[in-house]
Enzyme design. Sequence first.
Site, PDB file in Angstrom:
ATOM      1  CG  LEU A 173     -14.174  22.954  -1.590  1.00  0.00           C
ATOM      2  CD1 LEU A 173     -14.188  24.465  -1.334  1.00  0.00           C
ATOM      3  CD2 LEU A 173     -13.022  22.590  -2.488  1.00  0.00           C
ATOM      4  CG  ASP A 174     -10.598  17.522   1.774  1.00  0.00           C
ATOM      5  OD1 ASP A 174     -11.535  16.746   1.516  1.00  0.00           O
ATOM      6  OD2 ASP A 174      -9.435  17.361   1.376  1.00  0.00           O
ATOM      7  CB  THR A 175     -13.248  19.941   7.293  1.00  0.00           C
ATOM      8  OG1 THR A 175     -14.362  19.055   7.120  1.00  0.00           O
ATOM      9  CG2 THR A 175     -13.532  20.876   8.449  1.00  0.00           C
ATOM     10  CG  ASP A 176      -8.457  20.474   7.810  1.00  0.00           C
ATOM     11  OD1 ASP A 176      -9.168  21.060   8.648  1.00  0.00           O
ATOM     12  OD2 ASP A 176      -7.917  19.380   8.030  1.00  0.00           O
ATOM     13  CB  SER A 177     -10.059  22.693   1.335  1.00  0.00           C
ATOM     14  OG  SER A 177      -9.214  21.594   1.268  1.00  0.00           O
TER      15      SER A 177
END
Length: 69
Positions: A38-42
């Site tokens: 998952l993206d860091t910002d997710s």
Amino acid sequence: MVLLNKPCGTICQFSPSGDKPTLSQWVDRPGFYPAGRLDTDSEGLLLLSNDGPFQARIASPAGKLWKTY
């Protein structure tokens, strides 16, 4: 297997990388690795497994498994 609700801002790896928190801050189970990213910002559900062939089958694009994001 471990299911983790990954918090926003956490990097999907166990090794340190800059000043961002990693999975090691949330999971203290040696030998477990994320099956996907998952993206860091997710934030969201992340599957971690200690079964290498299963993890590779889930994470590899060659497996062509249907996923919903």
